[in-house]
Scaffold this active site. Sequence first.
Site, PDB file in Angstrom:
ATOM      1  N   TYR A   1      44.924  50.201  38.007  1.00  0.00           N
ATOM      2  CA  TYR A   1      44.429  48.951  37.494  1.00  0.00           C
ATOM      3  C   TYR A   1      44.597  49.284  36.137  1.00  0.00           C
ATOM      4  CZ  TYR A   1      42.296  47.786  42.034  1.00  0.00           C
ATOM      5  OH  TYR A   1      41.886  47.689  43.169  1.00  0.00           O
TER       6      TYR A   1
ATOM      7  N   PHE B   1      38.959  40.906  47.825  1.00  0.00           N
ATOM      8  CA  PHE B   1      39.012  39.228  47.538  1.00  0.00           C
ATOM      9  C   PHE B   1      37.688  38.651  48.092  1.00  0.00           C
ATOM     10  CE2 PHE B   1      44.145  39.678  47.509  1.00  0.00           C
ATOM     11  CZ  PHE B   1      43.695  40.079  46.032  1.00  0.00           C
TER      12      PHE B   1
ATOM     13  N   PHE C   1      42.605  36.221  43.625  1.00  0.00           N
ATOM     14  CA  PHE C   1      43.582  35.366  42.752  1.00  0.00           C
ATOM     15  C   PHE C   1      43.718  33.957  43.134  1.00  0.00           C
ATOM     16  CE2 PHE C   1      45.331  39.881  42.469  1.00  0.00           C
ATOM     17  CZ  PHE C   1      44.904  39.894  41.268  1.00  0.00           C
ATOM     18  N   THR C   2      43.066  33.522  44.428  1.00  0.00           N
ATOM     19  CA  THR C   2      43.288  32.154  44.717  1.00  0.00           C
ATOM     20  C   THR C   2      41.691  31.749  45.033  1.00  0.00           C
ATOM     21  OG1 THR C   2      45.375  32.385  45.840  1.00  0.00           O
ATOM     22  CG2 THR C   2      44.124  30.434  46.062  1.00  0.00           C
TER      23      THR C   2
ATOM     24  N   LEU D   1      38.099  30.933  46.463  1.00  0.00           N
ATOM     25  CA  LEU D   1      37.894  30.107  47.697  1.00  0.00           C
ATOM     26  C   LEU D   1      37.571  28.769  47.171  1.00  0.00           C
ATOM     27  CD1 LEU D   1      35.282  32.606  49.383  1.00  0.00           C
ATOM     28  CD2 LEU D   1      37.668  32.057  50.044  1.00  0.00           C
TER      29      LEU D   1
HETATM   30  N1  LIG Z   1      42.126  47.833  48.134  1.00  0.00           N
HETATM   31  C1  LIG Z   1      42.938  46.696  47.672  1.00  0.00           C
HETATM   32  O1  LIG Z   1      43.979  46.670  47.963  1.00  0.00           O
HETATM   33  C2  LIG Z   1      42.202  46.035  46.514  1.00  0.00           C
HETATM   34  C3  LIG Z   1      42.961  44.684  46.506  1.00  0.00           C
HETATM   35  C4  LIG Z   1      42.365  43.616  45.494  1.00  0.00           C
HETATM   36  C5  LIG Z   1      41.094  43.938  45.027  1.00  0.00           C
HETATM   37  N2  LIG Z   1      40.551  45.177  45.276  1.00  0.00           N
HETATM   38  C6  LIG Z   1      39.023  45.464  44.621  1.00  0.00           C
HETATM   39  O2  LIG Z   1      38.155  44.460  45.209  1.00  0.00           O
HETATM   40  C7  LIG Z   1      37.659  43.753  44.027  1.00  0.00           C
HETATM   41  C8  LIG Z   1      37.170  42.388  44.330  1.00  0.00           C
HETATM   42  O3  LIG Z   1      38.445  41.748  44.477  1.00  0.00           O
HETATM   43  P1  LIG Z   1      39.079  40.903  43.188  1.00  0.00           P
HETATM   44  O4  LIG Z   1      38.266  41.056  41.983  1.00  0.00           O
HETATM   45  O5  LIG Z   1      40.537  40.889  43.161  1.00  0.00           O
HETATM   46  O6  LIG Z   1      38.784  39.310  43.792  1.00  0.00           O
HETATM   47  P2  LIG Z   1      37.456  38.560  43.901  1.00  0.00           P
HETATM   48  O7  LIG Z   1      36.254  39.350  43.610  1.00  0.00           O
HETATM   49  O8  LIG Z   1      37.419  37.702  45.346  1.00  0.00           O
HETATM   50  O9  LIG Z   1      37.625  37.326  42.703  1.00  0.00           O
HETATM   51  C9  LIG Z   1      37.733  37.625  41.612  1.00  0.00           C
HETATM   52  C10 LIG Z   1      37.973  36.351  40.847  1.00  0.00           C
HETATM   53  O10 LIG Z   1      37.013  35.388  41.147  1.00  0.00           O
HETATM   54  C11 LIG Z   1      36.503  34.927  39.802  1.00  0.00           C
HETATM   55  N3  LIG Z   1      34.998  34.957  39.826  1.00  0.00           N
HETATM   56  C12 LIG Z   1      34.231  35.748  39.786  1.00  0.00           C
HETATM   57  N4  LIG Z   1      32.791  35.638  40.264  1.00  0.00           N
HETATM   58  C13 LIG Z   1      32.768  34.237  39.905  1.00  0.00           C
HETATM   59  C14 LIG Z   1      31.982  33.253  40.050  1.00  0.00           C
HETATM   60  N5  LIG Z   1      30.693  33.569  40.104  1.00  0.00           N
HETATM   61  N6  LIG Z   1      32.207  31.929  39.636  1.00  0.00           N
HETATM   62  C15 LIG Z   1      33.552  31.401  39.607  1.00  0.00           C
HETATM   63  N7  LIG Z   1      34.459  32.522  39.499  1.00  0.00           N
HETATM   64  C16 LIG Z   1      34.249  33.534  39.761  1.00  0.00           C
HETATM   65  C17 LIG Z   1      36.958  36.000  39.065  1.00  0.00           C
HETATM   66  O11 LIG Z   1      37.217  35.371  37.673  1.00  0.00           O
HETATM   67  P3  LIG Z   1      36.382  35.841  36.330  1.00  0.00           P
HETATM   68  O12 LIG Z   1      36.773  37.104  35.669  1.00  0.00           O
HETATM   69  O13 LIG Z   1      36.579  34.565  35.380  1.00  0.00           O
HETATM   70  O14 LIG Z   1      34.896  35.830  36.607  1.00  0.00           O
HETATM   71  C18 LIG Z   1      38.248  36.347  39.545  1.00  0.00           C
HETATM   72  O15 LIG Z   1      39.442  35.445  39.110  1.00  0.00           O
HETATM   73  C19 LIG Z   1      38.432  44.176  42.912  1.00  0.00           C
HETATM   74  O16 LIG Z   1      37.859  44.077  41.579  1.00  0.00           O
HETATM   75  C20 LIG Z   1      39.004  45.411  43.243  1.00  0.00           C
HETATM   76  O17 LIG Z   1      38.008  46.659  42.892  1.00  0.00           O
HETATM   77  C21 LIG Z   1      41.026  45.928  46.287  1.00  0.00           C
END
Ligand SMILES: NC(=O)c1ccc[n+]([C@@H]2O[C@H](COP(=O)([O-])OP(=O)(O)OC[C@H]3O[C@@H](n4cnc5c(N)ncnc54)[C@H](OP(=O)(O)O)[C@@H]3O)[C@@H](O)[C@H]2O)c1
Length: 287
Positions: free
Chosen positions: A61, A211, A216-217, A219
Amino acid sequence: MSKPSHSYALAGRTVQRLGYGAMQLAGPGVFGPPKNRGEALAVLREAVASGVNHIDTSDFYGPHVTNQLIREAVHPYPDDLLIVTKVSARRGQDGSWIPAFSREELTEAIHENLRHLGLDVLDVVNLRSMFDIHGPKEGPLEAPLTVLADLQRQGLIRHIGLSNVTPSQIAEGRRICEIVCVQNHYNLIHRADDALIDAIARDGVPYVPYFPLGGFTPLQSSILSDVARRLAATPMQAALAWLLRRAPNILLIPGTSSVAHLRENMAAASLDLPDDAMAALDGIAAS
Ligand SMILES: NC(=O)c1ccc[n+]([C@@H]2O[C@H](COP(=O)([O-])OP(=O)(O)OC[C@H]3O[C@@H](n4cnc5c(N)ncnc54)[C@H](OP(=O)(O)O)[C@@H]3O)[C@@H](O)[C@H]2O)c1
Protein backbone atom coordinates in the site's frame (compact mmCIF):
# COMPACT_ATOMS: atom_id res chain seq x y z
CA MET A 1 -30.70 -13.55 19.45
CA SER A 2 -27.99 -12.56 21.93
CA LYS A 3 -25.94 -9.44 21.28
CA PRO A 4 -22.82 -9.95 19.16
CA SER A 5 -19.62 -10.21 21.18
CA HIS A 6 -17.19 -7.29 20.93
CA SER A 7 -14.11 -9.50 20.81
CA TYR A 8 -12.83 -12.71 19.20
CA ALA A 9 -9.65 -14.79 19.18
CA LEU A 10 -7.17 -14.12 16.38
CA ALA A 11 -3.72 -15.68 16.25
CA GLY A 12 -3.82 -16.69 19.91
CA ARG A 13 -4.81 -13.20 21.05
CA THR A 14 -8.12 -11.55 21.80
CA VAL A 15 -8.93 -8.64 19.49
CA GLN A 16 -11.79 -6.20 19.28
CA ARG A 17 -14.04 -7.22 16.40
CA LEU A 18 -13.97 -3.61 15.18
CA GLY A 19 -10.47 -3.11 13.86
CA TYR A 20 -9.05 -0.79 11.24
CA GLY A 21 -7.79 -1.24 7.66
CA ALA A 22 -4.99 1.14 6.66
CA MET A 23 -5.20 0.90 2.86
CA GLN A 24 -7.17 4.15 2.48
CA LEU A 25 -4.28 6.10 4.02
CA ALA A 26 -2.15 5.83 0.88
CA GLY A 27 -2.65 8.20 -2.05
CA PRO A 28 -5.19 7.82 -4.88
CA GLY A 29 -5.17 4.31 -6.32
CA VAL A 30 -3.42 3.12 -3.11
CA PHE A 31 -0.29 4.71 -4.62
CA GLY A 32 1.96 7.39 -3.20
CA PRO A 33 1.62 9.56 -0.11
CA PRO A 34 -1.66 10.39 1.67
CA LYS A 35 -3.68 13.39 0.57
CA ASN A 36 -3.57 14.66 4.17
CA ARG A 37 -0.65 13.28 6.15
CA GLY A 38 -1.65 14.93 9.45
CA GLU A 39 -5.15 13.48 9.23
CA ALA A 40 -3.74 10.04 8.34
CA LEU A 41 -1.58 10.04 11.48
CA ALA A 42 -4.52 11.33 13.54
CA VAL A 43 -6.76 8.50 12.25
CA LEU A 44 -4.22 5.87 13.32
CA ARG A 45 -3.64 7.42 16.74
CA GLU A 46 -7.34 7.82 17.41
CA ALA A 47 -8.07 4.26 16.26
CA VAL A 48 -5.62 2.83 18.79
CA ALA A 49 -6.69 5.27 21.52
CA SER A 50 -10.30 4.22 21.04
CA GLY A 51 -9.55 0.54 21.52
CA VAL A 52 -8.65 -0.80 18.08
CA ASN A 53 -6.12 -3.59 18.57
CA HIS A 54 -6.25 -5.15 15.10
CA ILE A 55 -4.80 -3.15 12.20
CA ASP A 56 -4.63 -4.48 8.66
CA THR A 57 -1.91 -3.24 6.31
CA SER A 58 0.57 -4.20 3.60
CA ASP A 59 3.89 -2.91 2.42
CA PHE A 60 2.41 -2.76 -1.09
CA TYR A 61 0.00 0.00 0.00
CA GLY A 62 1.80 3.09 -1.23
CA PRO A 63 4.14 1.11 -1.54
CA HIS A 64 5.54 1.33 2.02
CA VAL A 65 3.34 4.34 2.84
CA THR A 66 0.80 2.80 5.22
CA ASN A 67 3.43 0.80 7.12
CA GLN A 68 5.56 3.91 7.55
CA LEU A 69 2.53 5.89 8.76
CA ILE A 70 1.59 3.15 11.24
CA ARG A 71 5.13 3.18 12.62
CA GLU A 72 5.25 6.96 12.87
CA ALA A 73 1.82 7.22 14.49
CA VAL A 74 1.81 4.29 16.90
CA HIS A 75 5.35 2.94 17.54
CA PRO A 76 6.28 1.83 20.18
CA TYR A 77 3.24 -0.36 19.79
CA PRO A 78 0.87 -1.17 22.66
CA ASP A 79 1.33 -4.78 23.84
CA ASP A 80 -2.14 -5.79 22.74
CA LEU A 81 -1.92 -4.40 19.19
CA LEU A 82 -2.00 -7.05 16.48
CA ILE A 83 -0.75 -5.82 13.09
CA VAL A 84 -1.71 -8.05 10.18
CA THR A 85 0.15 -7.54 6.92
CA LYS A 86 -0.02 -9.22 3.53
CA VAL A 87 2.43 -10.22 0.82
CA SER A 88 2.51 -11.51 -2.79
CA ALA A 89 2.42 -8.33 -4.87
CA ARG A 90 4.68 -5.43 -5.74
CA ARG A 91 3.85 -2.15 -7.41
CA GLY A 92 4.94 -1.03 -10.86
CA GLN A 93 6.12 2.52 -11.58
CA ASP A 94 2.60 3.25 -12.83
CA GLY A 95 0.92 1.91 -9.68
CA SER A 96 0.07 -1.46 -11.26
CA TRP A 97 -0.16 -4.57 -9.05
CA ILE A 98 2.39 -7.19 -10.05
CA PRO A 99 2.31 -10.71 -8.58
CA ALA A 100 5.43 -11.34 -6.47
CA PHE A 101 5.35 -15.00 -5.45
CA SER A 102 8.95 -16.17 -5.80
CA ARG A 103 11.01 -17.17 -2.76
CA GLU A 104 13.22 -14.09 -3.24
CA GLU A 105 10.28 -11.69 -3.58
CA LEU A 106 8.41 -13.11 -0.58
CA THR A 107 11.51 -13.10 1.60
CA GLU A 108 12.28 -9.51 0.62
CA ALA A 109 8.64 -8.52 1.32
CA ILE A 110 8.84 -9.95 4.85
CA HIS A 111 12.05 -8.05 5.55
CA GLU A 112 10.60 -4.83 4.10
CA ASN A 113 7.45 -5.18 6.24
CA LEU A 114 9.60 -5.72 9.33
CA ARG A 115 11.76 -2.70 8.52
CA HIS A 116 8.94 -0.31 7.67
CA LEU A 117 6.80 -1.34 10.65
CA GLY A 118 9.79 -1.31 13.02
CA LEU A 119 9.25 -4.88 14.20
CA ASP A 120 11.48 -7.92 14.81
CA VAL A 121 8.65 -10.38 14.14
CA LEU A 122 5.42 -9.99 12.15
CA ASP A 123 2.34 -11.11 14.12
CA VAL A 124 0.28 -12.30 11.15
CA VAL A 125 1.15 -12.42 7.46
CA ASN A 126 -1.59 -13.11 4.92
CA LEU A 127 -0.58 -14.66 1.64
CA ARG A 128 -2.78 -12.87 -0.91
CA SER A 129 -3.58 -15.05 -3.91
CA MET A 130 -3.02 -13.24 -7.23
CA PHE A 131 -4.35 -15.73 -9.80
CA ASP A 132 -7.07 -13.11 -10.31
CA ILE A 133 -6.49 -9.76 -8.62
CA HIS A 134 -10.23 -9.10 -8.31
CA GLY A 135 -11.40 -12.31 -6.68
CA PRO A 136 -10.57 -15.87 -5.65
CA LYS A 137 -9.41 -18.16 -8.47
CA GLU A 138 -8.10 -21.70 -8.22
CA GLY A 139 -4.34 -22.12 -8.47
CA PRO A 140 -1.61 -23.76 -6.38
CA LEU A 141 -0.41 -21.94 -3.27
CA GLU A 142 1.91 -24.66 -2.00
CA ALA A 143 5.17 -23.06 -3.16
CA PRO A 144 4.63 -19.55 -1.70
CA LEU A 145 3.08 -20.91 1.48
CA THR A 146 6.07 -23.20 1.97
CA VAL A 147 8.30 -20.12 1.77
CA LEU A 148 6.21 -18.35 4.44
CA ALA A 149 6.27 -21.47 6.62
CA ASP A 150 10.09 -21.49 6.31
CA LEU A 151 10.22 -17.82 7.35
CA GLN A 152 7.89 -18.68 10.25
CA ARG A 153 10.33 -21.39 11.38
CA GLN A 154 13.13 -18.81 11.19
CA GLY A 155 11.16 -16.68 13.65
CA LEU A 156 10.28 -13.78 11.33
CA ILE A 157 6.53 -14.54 11.26
CA ARG A 158 4.32 -15.72 14.13
CA HIS A 159 1.18 -16.69 12.21
CA ILE A 160 0.04 -17.16 8.63
CA GLY A 161 -3.32 -16.37 7.01
CA LEU A 162 -4.75 -16.38 3.49
CA SER A 163 -6.46 -13.73 1.38
CA ASN A 164 -8.51 -13.77 -1.83
CA VAL A 165 -8.78 -17.56 -1.70
CA THR A 166 -11.17 -20.41 -2.45
CA PRO A 167 -12.20 -23.12 0.05
CA SER A 168 -9.92 -25.64 -1.70
CA GLN A 169 -6.95 -23.27 -1.41
CA ILE A 170 -7.68 -22.95 2.32
CA ALA A 171 -7.72 -26.76 2.58
CA GLU A 172 -4.43 -26.89 0.65
CA GLY A 173 -2.96 -24.25 2.96
CA ARG A 174 -3.95 -26.16 6.07
CA ARG A 175 -1.90 -29.13 4.87
CA ILE A 176 1.20 -26.89 4.88
CA CYS A 177 0.78 -24.72 7.99
CA GLU A 178 -1.83 -23.47 10.42
CA ILE A 179 -4.08 -20.87 8.73
CA VAL A 180 -5.18 -18.41 11.42
CA CYS A 181 -7.47 -16.16 9.35
CA VAL A 182 -9.07 -15.71 5.95
CA GLN A 183 -9.44 -12.27 4.34
CA ASN A 184 -11.76 -12.11 1.33
CA HIS A 185 -14.15 -9.63 -0.33
CA TYR A 186 -17.48 -9.72 1.51
CA ASN A 187 -20.21 -7.31 2.54
CA LEU A 188 -23.98 -6.89 2.69
CA ILE A 189 -24.23 -7.07 -1.10
CA HIS A 190 -21.26 -9.25 -2.08
CA ARG A 191 -22.00 -12.54 -0.31
CA ALA A 192 -20.18 -15.22 -2.30
CA ASP A 193 -18.48 -16.46 0.89
CA ASP A 194 -21.59 -17.10 3.01
CA ALA A 195 -20.95 -20.85 3.26
CA LEU A 196 -17.20 -20.40 3.78
CA ILE A 197 -17.75 -18.01 6.70
CA ASP A 198 -19.99 -20.50 8.48
CA ALA A 199 -17.63 -23.40 7.76
CA ILE A 200 -14.55 -21.72 9.22
CA ALA A 201 -16.60 -20.35 12.14
CA ARG A 202 -17.07 -23.97 13.22
CA ASP A 203 -13.26 -24.21 13.54
CA GLY A 204 -12.98 -20.86 15.35
CA VAL A 205 -11.09 -19.30 12.44
CA PRO A 206 -11.68 -15.56 11.93
CA TYR A 207 -13.03 -14.30 8.61
CA VAL A 208 -11.95 -10.71 7.87
CA PRO A 209 -14.01 -9.16 5.07
CA TYR A 210 -12.25 -6.66 2.90
CA PHE A 211 -14.39 -3.93 1.30
CA PRO A 212 -16.87 -4.19 4.26
CA LEU A 213 -18.32 -0.83 3.17
CA GLY A 214 -18.07 -1.57 -0.55
CA GLY A 215 -14.45 -0.42 -0.96
CA PHE A 216 -13.97 1.85 -3.96
CA THR A 217 -17.72 1.68 -4.71
CA PRO A 218 -19.38 2.51 -1.37
CA LEU A 219 -22.48 0.44 -0.59
CA GLN A 220 -25.70 2.04 -1.75
CA SER A 221 -29.16 0.62 -1.19
CA SER A 222 -32.50 2.18 -0.39
CA ILE A 223 -33.20 -0.70 2.04
CA LEU A 224 -29.91 0.01 3.85
CA SER A 225 -30.73 3.73 4.02
CA ASP A 226 -34.24 3.01 5.36
CA VAL A 227 -32.98 0.61 8.03
CA ALA A 228 -30.29 3.08 9.07
CA ARG A 229 -32.81 5.93 9.34
CA ARG A 230 -35.10 3.84 11.56
CA LEU A 231 -32.16 3.10 13.88
CA ALA A 232 -30.97 6.72 13.91
CA ALA A 233 -27.70 5.47 12.43
CA THR A 234 -25.83 6.03 9.17
CA PRO A 235 -25.94 3.47 6.32
CA MET A 236 -22.26 2.65 6.91
CA GLN A 237 -22.93 1.97 10.60
CA ALA A 238 -25.84 -0.30 9.74
CA ALA A 239 -23.68 -2.16 7.19
CA LEU A 240 -20.97 -2.75 9.83
CA ALA A 241 -23.50 -3.76 12.49
CA TRP A 242 -24.97 -6.28 10.03
CA LEU A 243 -21.52 -7.84 9.57
CA LEU A 244 -20.96 -8.02 13.33
CA ARG A 245 -24.23 -9.88 13.73
CA ARG A 246 -23.86 -12.00 10.59
CA ALA A 247 -21.35 -14.41 12.20
CA PRO A 248 -19.29 -14.38 15.40
CA ASN A 249 -15.99 -15.00 13.57
CA ILE A 250 -16.27 -11.89 11.38
CA LEU A 251 -13.63 -9.29 12.31
CA LEU A 252 -13.99 -5.84 10.76
CA ILE A 253 -11.26 -3.68 9.25
CA PRO A 254 -13.19 -0.79 7.67
CA GLY A 255 -10.86 1.67 5.97
CA THR A 256 -11.01 5.42 6.23
CA SER A 257 -8.75 8.42 5.87
CA SER A 258 -11.06 10.58 7.99
CA VAL A 259 -11.23 10.91 11.77
CA ALA A 260 -14.95 11.72 11.54
CA HIS A 261 -15.62 8.51 9.58
CA LEU A 262 -13.45 6.52 11.98
CA ARG A 263 -15.56 7.71 14.92
CA GLU A 264 -18.73 6.87 13.04
CA ASN A 265 -17.45 3.39 12.22
CA MET A 266 -16.28 2.70 15.78
CA ALA A 267 -19.75 3.59 17.09
CA ALA A 268 -21.23 0.77 14.97
CA ALA A 269 -19.95 -1.69 17.59
CA SER A 270 -22.71 -0.56 19.94
CA LEU A 271 -25.49 -0.42 17.35
CA ASP A 272 -28.01 -3.18 18.08
CA LEU A 273 -29.74 -4.49 14.99
CA PRO A 274 -33.21 -5.82 15.82
CA ASP A 275 -34.36 -9.00 14.05
CA ASP A 276 -36.54 -7.15 11.53
CA ALA A 277 -33.62 -4.89 10.53
CA MET A 278 -31.39 -7.94 10.16
CA ALA A 279 -33.99 -9.64 7.97
CA ALA A 280 -34.39 -6.54 5.78
CA LEU A 281 -30.61 -6.25 5.32
CA ASP A 282 -30.33 -9.99 4.65
CA GLY A 283 -32.78 -9.51 1.80
CA ILE A 284 -30.62 -6.97 -0.04
CA ALA A 285 -28.30 -9.52 -1.64
CA ALA A 286 -31.27 -11.61 -2.77
CA SER A 287 -32.85 -8.61 -4.48
N1 LIG B 1 -6.81 -8.62 1.05
C1 LIG B 1 -7.14 -7.81 0.08
O1 LIG B 1 -7.06 -8.15 -1.09
C2 LIG B 1 -7.67 -6.45 0.40
C3 LIG B 1 -8.23 -5.68 -0.62
C4 LIG B 1 -8.73 -4.44 -0.28
C5 LIG B 1 -8.67 -3.98 1.01
N2 LIG B 1 -8.10 -4.75 1.98
C6 LIG B 1 -8.07 -4.30 3.39
O2 LIG B 1 -9.41 -4.12 3.80
C7 LIG B 1 -9.57 -2.82 4.39
C8 LIG B 1 -10.97 -2.34 4.16
O3 LIG B 1 -11.22 -2.17 2.78
P1 LIG B 1 -11.28 -0.72 2.09
O4 LIG B 1 -10.70 0.30 3.00
O5 LIG B 1 -10.73 -0.84 0.73
O6 LIG B 1 -12.83 -0.54 1.88
P2 LIG B 1 -14.07 -0.22 2.85
O7 LIG B 1 -13.66 -0.28 4.26
O8 LIG B 1 -15.19 -1.05 2.38
O9 LIG B 1 -14.44 1.27 2.42
C9 LIG B 1 -13.55 2.31 2.46
C10 LIG B 1 -14.22 3.48 1.74
O10 LIG B 1 -15.38 3.88 2.49
C11 LIG B 1 -15.23 5.22 2.90
N3 LIG B 1 -15.75 5.31 4.26
C12 LIG B 1 -15.25 4.72 5.37
N4 LIG B 1 -16.00 5.00 6.46
C13 LIG B 1 -17.01 5.77 6.01
C14 LIG B 1 -18.13 6.37 6.65
N5 LIG B 1 -18.34 6.22 7.96
N6 LIG B 1 -18.97 7.11 5.88
C15 LIG B 1 -18.77 7.27 4.56
N7 LIG B 1 -17.73 6.71 3.90
C16 LIG B 1 -16.86 5.97 4.63
C17 LIG B 1 -13.78 5.56 2.81
O11 LIG B 1 -13.62 6.93 2.46
P3 LIG B 1 -12.95 7.97 3.52
O12 LIG B 1 -11.49 7.71 3.51
O13 LIG B 1 -13.34 9.30 2.95
O14 LIG B 1 -13.60 7.70 4.84
C18 LIG B 1 -13.34 4.67 1.63
O15 LIG B 1 -13.61 5.30 0.40
C19 LIG B 1 -8.48 -1.99 3.70
O16 LIG B 1 -8.21 -0.80 4.41
C20 LIG B 1 -7.35 -2.97 3.63
O17 LIG B 1 -6.64 -2.98 4.86
C21 LIG B 1 -7.62 -5.98 1.70
